[in-house]
Design an enzyme around this catalytic site. Structure first.
Site, PDB file in Angstrom:
ATOM      1  N   SER A 262      30.566  71.993  43.725  1.00 28.98           N
ATOM      2  CA  SER A 262      30.665  71.521  42.352  1.00 28.98           C
ATOM      3  C   SER A 262      29.757  70.345  42.021  1.00 28.98           C
ATOM      4  O   SER A 262      29.424  70.132  40.858  1.00 28.98           O
ATOM      5  CB  SER A 262      32.113  71.140  42.037  1.00 28.98           C
TER       6      SER A 262
ATOM      7  N   HIS B 267      34.010  77.406  40.959  1.00 29.24           N
ATOM      8  CA  HIS B 267      32.810  77.387  40.118  1.00 29.24           C
ATOM      9  C   HIS B 267      31.981  78.669  40.263  1.00 29.24           C
ATOM     10  O   HIS B 267      30.875  78.739  39.712  1.00 29.24           O
ATOM     11  CB  HIS B 267      31.949  76.171  40.450  1.00 29.24           C
TER      12      HIS B 267
ATOM     13  N   LYS C 110      38.074  77.249  34.297  1.00 27.54           N
ATOM     14  CA  LYS C 110      36.650  76.975  34.091  1.00 27.54           C
ATOM     15  C   LYS C 110      36.050  78.129  33.291  1.00 27.54           C
ATOM     16  O   LYS C 110      36.235  78.202  32.087  1.00 27.54           O
ATOM     17  CB  LYS C 110      35.969  76.720  35.426  1.00 27.54           C
TER      18      LYS C 110
END
Length: 389
Positions: A181, A209, A240
């Site tokens: 990240s 991610h 996300k």
């Protein structure tokens, strides 16, 4: 003033002296490419909303309909009355999406790592972790009594040494982020899987991610590298690219059944609200048709990174939509972030202890919703700030 208050106050003053103190930003409105802060419209370059799903009509409609049908909350933990049919459907759809036998949903990606790692590892086991893994992995490991080995970032020689040295342990689990990240680079998952198979170890991948970003329709790093069936535990986030909130583990049915009885965050936290579960279900459906969105995300990321690098900035090992600009000390990093803010661009400064003391960076996250004009504006703001320091 009590001693504990004095001590906390001194720590806060030290953060301010080092340039690391930051009050919370209170935003007005939803998470788009432009957001309002203190009456100013700013170009948002730090959101995890990779595909722009937070305000997707299908997700909003699903949340409203679920709230009207089920109510605002679920009323209990999952093991009592908190497992509604909508939670069961979400887990079945997640398992189908990830290509695994089962899936189990937690309240966040952070609690997923804490719950899974603390449940599966005992004093006779070993966990082998990349040094740059996310804080939730680190904290999850701290909750175990397992032996711990850390290998240098993406260093497969060190990983193999750790596997050899831990041959006497009952279970060996290799843990890695799929996408890191802070640096935006991708784990060498094929090499990790090959080594794990050679030394009879489990592979655990946190795709926070990578979910919605890598692989066909955003199925993650396992799909990206064609390693279906060879990664034992896949953790993902629903907060996300998916655009809502929560976390999950995709695994076999045996592990799911075990975690239902052993994972403390699952056992002792009220389940997701019906609106959240419904929105996540809608997002999975959107991801199934997200080819163009993901292609646009990667097109934007490549364009922005190349333009930033052309200005002479150090973007580290970035190869995904996470594009760090390495600045240096905490004070320098935060000053650079403030200069960008003055230019109308919000890009968060990331400093020690999240990253090394001399590796502070302003982290940009490119989304599929950013226009070429917005990316160009950000690049021009970077140029102005570079010339001002």
């Amino acid at each position: 003033m009590a001693k504990w208050e004095t001590a906390l106050g001194e720590e806060l003053r030290q953060l301010k002296r080092e340039g690391r103190y930051r009050p919370l930003n209170v935003w007005t409105g939803g998470s788009g490419t432009r957001m309002e802060l203190n009456g100013r419209s700013l170009l948002q370059m730090s959101s995890n909303n990779y595909l722009g799903l937070t305000d997707h009509p299908a997700l909003i409609r699903a949340a409203v309909e679920a709230t009207e049908r089920y109510g605002a909350g679920s009323g209990s933990v999952r093991t009592i009355t908190g497992t509604l049919d909508i939670h069961d459907r979400l887990e079945r759809e997640l398992a189908r999406f990830k290509g695994t036998e089962a899936a189990l949903v937690f309240q966040s990606g952070f609690t997923t790592n804490q719950g899974v790692l603390s449940s599966i590892l005992g004093p006779d086991d070993v966990v082998i972790s990349d040094e740059l893994n996310h804080a939730s992995i680190i904290d999850g490991i701290r909750l175990t009594k397992a032996h711990r080995k850390i290998y240098a970032h993406k260093d497969m020689a060190q990983l193999e040494t750790a596997l050899k040295e831990s041959a006497g342990c009952a279970k060996r689990v290799v843990v890695t982020d799929g996408v890191f990240s802070m640096d935006g680079d991708i784990a060498p998952l094929p090499a990790i899987v090959e080594l794990a198979e050679r030394y009879d170890a489990f592979v655990y991948v946190d795709d926070a991610h990578a979910s919605g970003v890598l692989g066909k329709n955003g199925k993650g790093t396992t799909d990206h590298f064609g390693l279906q069936g060879r990664v034992h535990i896949q953790v993902g986030t629903l907060s996300k690219a998916v655009g809502v909130v929560g976390g999950y583990v995709a695994c076999d049915q045996l592990l799911k059944d075990y975690l239902i009885h052993k994972a403390r965050p699952f056992l002792f936290s009220t389940s997701q609200t019906p609106a959240v579960a419904a929105s996540c279900l809608a997002a999975i459906e959107v991801l199934g048709q997200s080819g163009e969105l993901i292609a646009k995300l990667w097109e934007n990321a490549a364009y922005f990174r190349s333009r930033v690098q052309a200005l002479g900035f150090d973007t580290g090992a970035s190869e995904t939509p996470i594009v760090p600009v390495i600045v240096g000390s905490p004070a320098e990093t935060m000053r650079f972030s403030d200069l960008l803010l003055a230019e109308g661009v919000f890009a968060q400064g990331i400093v020690y202890p999240t990253v090394a003391a001399d590796k502070g960076r302003v982290r940009f996250i490119v989304t599929a919703r950013h226009t070429r004009e917005e990316l160009d504006y950000t690049v021009e703001a970077l140029r102005k700030c570079r010339d001002a320091v």
